[in-house]
Design a protein around this motif. Sequence first.
Motif, PDB file in Angstrom:
ATOM      1  N   GLN A 135      12.639  19.526  -3.648  1.00  0.00           N
ATOM      2  CA  GLN A 135      13.391  18.457  -2.982  1.00  0.00           C
ATOM      3  C   GLN A 135      12.784  18.144  -1.618  1.00  0.00           C
ATOM      4  N   LEU A 136      12.352  19.170  -0.916  1.00  0.00           N
ATOM      5  CA  LEU A 136      11.687  18.968   0.358  1.00  0.00           C
ATOM      6  C   LEU A 136      10.399  18.164   0.169  1.00  0.00           C
ATOM      7  N   ALA A 137       9.595  18.540  -0.798  1.00  0.00           N
ATOM      8  CA  ALA A 137       8.338  17.829  -1.055  1.00  0.00           C
ATOM      9  C   ALA A 137       8.604  16.373  -1.417  1.00  0.00           C
ATOM     10  N   ALA A 138       9.635  16.111  -2.193  1.00  0.00           N
ATOM     11  CA  ALA A 138       9.974  14.732  -2.580  1.00  0.00           C
ATOM     12  C   ALA A 138      10.396  13.929  -1.349  1.00  0.00           C
ATOM     13  N   ARG A 139      11.175  14.539  -0.473  1.00  0.00           N
ATOM     14  CA  ARG A 139      11.628  13.839   0.722  1.00  0.00           C
ATOM     15  C   ARG A 139      10.451  13.549   1.646  1.00  0.00           C
ATOM     16  N   LEU A 140       9.550  14.499   1.769  1.00  0.00           N
ATOM     17  CA  LEU A 140       8.361  14.271   2.602  1.00  0.00           C
ATOM     18  C   LEU A 140       7.487  13.165   2.010  1.00  0.00           C
ATOM     19  N   GLN A 141       7.410  13.115   0.705  1.00  0.00           N
ATOM     20  CA  GLN A 141       6.628  12.056   0.060  1.00  0.00           C
ATOM     21  C   GLN A 141       7.207  10.682   0.378  1.00  0.00           C
ATOM     22  N   GLN A 142       8.535  10.579   0.465  1.00  0.00           N
ATOM     23  CA  GLN A 142       9.175   9.305   0.804  1.00  0.00           C
ATOM     24  C   GLN A 142       8.825   8.870   2.217  1.00  0.00           C
TER      25      GLN A 142
END
Length: 91
Positions: free
Chosen positions: A83-90
């Motif tokens: 979830q952290l990686a997905a948020r950083l990707q955004q």
Amino acid sequence: YYRREAANLAELRVLLVDKSERDHQSHGVVMRLREQLATLATDGIVIKVVEVPPGPPVLSTLVAEVYRDAFVDEQTHSHAALQLAARLQQE
């Protein structure tokens, strides 16, 4: 990561695009991420989002760390990290 001492510790580094190509300063990104990722930091999960101080060469790097206590299962830990990686990707 060379300083990782256990399998339940990890570090994720994100290099932001040049400040001329983004709408927000790196400090603003860090502050928003801290607030938004606070909901993931439950049940023994610890998330630290830090801004690496500039220095030669000047980089806009963020470090996000996801920790877990020994009693937190690996699946919960992995889910928080994803979830952290997905948020950083955004960002």
